[in-house]
Design a protein around this motif. Sequence first.
Motif, mmCIF file in Angstrom:
data_model
loop_
_atom_site.group_PDB
_atom_site.id
_atom_site.type_symbol
_atom_site.label_atom_id
_atom_site.label_comp_id
_atom_site.label_asym_id
_atom_site.label_seq_id
_atom_site.Cartn_x
_atom_site.Cartn_y
_atom_site.Cartn_z
ATOM 1 N N PHE A 1 -34.677 21.351 -6.743
ATOM 2 C CA PHE A 1 -33.857 22.294 -6.006
ATOM 3 C C PHE A 1 -33.761 21.927 -4.529
ATOM 4 C CE2 PHE A 1 -33.760 26.079 -3.260
ATOM 5 C CZ PHE A 1 -32.537 26.613 -3.618
ATOM 6 N N TRP A 2 -34.903 21.616 -3.921
ATOM 7 C CA TRP A 2 -34.959 21.421 -2.470
ATOM 8 C C TRP A 2 -34.353 20.088 -2.022
ATOM 9 C CZ3 TRP A 2 -35.718 24.803 1.248
ATOM 10 C CH2 TRP A 2 -35.975 24.345 2.532
ATOM 11 N N ASN A 3 -34.578 19.048 -2.794
ATOM 12 C CA ASN A 3 -34.166 17.710 -2.366
ATOM 13 C C ASN A 3 -32.831 17.240 -2.946
ATOM 14 O OD1 ASN A 3 -36.572 17.143 -0.820
ATOM 15 N ND2 ASN A 3 -37.663 16.913 -2.752
ATOM 16 N N ILE A 4 -32.362 17.904 -4.014
ATOM 17 C CA ILE A 4 -31.105 17.462 -4.621
ATOM 18 C C ILE A 4 -30.055 18.570 -4.612
ATOM 19 C CG2 ILE A 4 -30.014 16.649 -6.739
ATOM 20 C CD1 ILE A 4 -32.564 15.217 -7.454
ATOM 21 N N ILE A 5 -30.373 19.696 -5.260
ATOM 22 C CA ILE A 5 -29.362 20.747 -5.410
ATOM 23 C C ILE A 5 -28.956 21.334 -4.069
ATOM 24 C CG2 ILE A 5 -28.930 23.046 -6.349
ATOM 25 C CD1 ILE A 5 -30.620 22.300 -8.745
ATOM 26 N N LEU A 6 -29.945 21.695 -3.238
ATOM 27 C CA LEU A 6 -29.629 22.363 -1.978
ATOM 28 C C LEU A 6 -28.784 21.489 -1.048
ATOM 29 C CD1 LEU A 6 -30.012 25.036 -0.544
ATOM 30 C CD2 LEU A 6 -32.092 24.121 0.508
ATOM 31 N N PRO A 7 -29.178 20.244 -0.782
ATOM 32 C CA PRO A 7 -28.336 19.435 0.132
ATOM 33 C C PRO A 7 -27.013 19.002 -0.467
ATOM 34 C CG PRO A 7 -30.198 18.140 -0.665
ATOM 35 C CD PRO A 7 -30.446 19.545 -1.111
ATOM 36 N N LEU A 8 -26.987 18.671 -1.770
ATOM 37 C CA LEU A 8 -25.761 18.145 -2.363
ATOM 38 C C LEU A 8 -24.763 19.234 -2.764
ATOM 39 C CD1 LEU A 8 -27.080 15.148 -4.502
ATOM 40 C CD2 LEU A 8 -26.175 15.174 -2.175
ATOM 41 N N SER A 9 -25.202 20.487 -2.731
ATOM 42 C CA SER A 9 -24.256 21.585 -2.976
ATOM 43 C C SER A 9 -23.759 22.168 -1.655
ATOM 44 C CB SER A 9 -24.912 22.682 -3.827
ATOM 45 O OG SER A 9 -26.023 23.247 -3.157
ATOM 46 N N ARG A 10 -23.958 21.446 -0.568
ATOM 47 C CA ARG A 10 -23.521 21.924 0.747
ATOM 48 C C ARG A 10 -22.019 22.220 0.801
ATOM 49 N NH1 ARG A 10 -25.489 21.038 5.873
ATOM 50 N NH2 ARG A 10 -27.537 21.345 4.931
ATOM 51 N N PRO A 11 -21.142 21.371 0.248
ATOM 52 C CA PRO A 11 -19.709 21.733 0.287
ATOM 53 C C PRO A 11 -19.417 23.070 -0.384
ATOM 54 C CG PRO A 11 -19.983 19.416 -0.292
ATOM 55 C CD PRO A 11 -21.346 20.024 -0.326
ATOM 56 N N ALA A 12 -20.055 23.336 -1.519
ATOM 57 C CA ALA A 12 -19.860 24.622 -2.191
ATOM 58 C C ALA A 12 -20.397 25.760 -1.333
ATOM 59 C CB ALA A 12 -20.554 24.609 -3.552
ATOM 60 N N MET A 13 -21.537 25.553 -0.716
ATOM 61 C CA MET A 13 -22.120 26.581 0.143
ATOM 62 C C MET A 13 -21.222 26.883 1.335
ATOM 63 S SD MET A 13 -25.864 26.669 2.007
ATOM 64 C CE MET A 13 -26.711 26.558 0.426
ATOM 65 N N ASN A 14 -20.652 25.830 1.923
ATOM 66 C CA ASN A 14 -19.746 26.037 3.054
ATOM 67 C C ASN A 14 -18.539 26.882 2.649
ATOM 68 O OD1 ASN A 14 -21.485 24.444 4.489
ATOM 69 N ND2 ASN A 14 -20.147 22.663 4.595
ATOM 70 N N SER A 15 -18.001 26.617 1.460
ATOM 71 C CA SER A 15 -16.859 27.393 0.975
ATOM 72 C C SER A 15 -17.229 28.858 0.791
ATOM 73 C CB SER A 15 -16.350 26.810 -0.354
ATOM 74 O OG SER A 15 -15.908 25.483 -0.192
#
Length: 288
Positions: free
Chosen positions: A198-212
Amino acid sequence: MNRSLSQTYTYLFLVPAGIIYFVFFLLPTIMSLFFSMTWWSLTDWKFIGFENFKTFFTESSLNIGFKNTIIYAVVTCSLKVVIGLLLGVFLCTKIKTVGFIRSMVFFPTLLSTIAVGMAFTVLMHPSQGFINLALKTIGITGPDWLGDTNIALLSVALVDVWKGVGIATVIFIAGIMSIPEEYYEALMIDGGNGFHKFWNIILPLSRPAMNSVIILAFIGGLRSFDLIWAMTKGGPGFSTDLIASIIYKQYQGGFYGLSTAGNVILFVVVSALAFPLYAFLNKKEVDL
């Protein structure tokens, strides 16, 4: 010659969209700017300059409305991001009923906002509402959710989150599912666990979705009106008044020019907050 003809056809295809944009967006915007500087009714108008803006800023409830709008937008946006992300992670796991749960999470989004507001007004009734009756069975005296000035705004914000978190969840699911499986496989080889995933893959790589989600939820919070009006109409007192509800009250009073000026102010406020936030989030995404 053929290339020139092709460019002509290209521009011709843009004409219908341009007409629609001008008629339904650009022209009303220009008219709003003009009528915000007039006293007007359905049959007459008189140019008065910036008097409407001066009057709007002297409204006694405006300071409360600005503060409530910011609080409401921040609370609803934060909760939608956090809850949507956690639900997105959970609903990307391989469980048998994942399709059903996804449908249930998204279902409130399809409901009418007014209907949701009316339903929760009944559920949050201090003495006969289901929520306080349920709390009473376990020995807890529930508060007056919509009548207490200290918690009324938060109560409406929680209903807003319940209704809107489904969209945030869907966006997060799309972002998480787009992450290549190779990253997870590499993490497992290195001995990583669920938290590392979660911390090293999902959280940083889902940043575009989070920004939206952040942009959509924050702008939605700043512009919110219908749920507030359905549940509290800005009360008790001015405790749940937002900028949009103040504008609507001016419309109800027949102050059309004043309320139009309020809409212009709301447009400026939303733009002044949303565009810098968008630029900041995009910068962070690029730096990643």
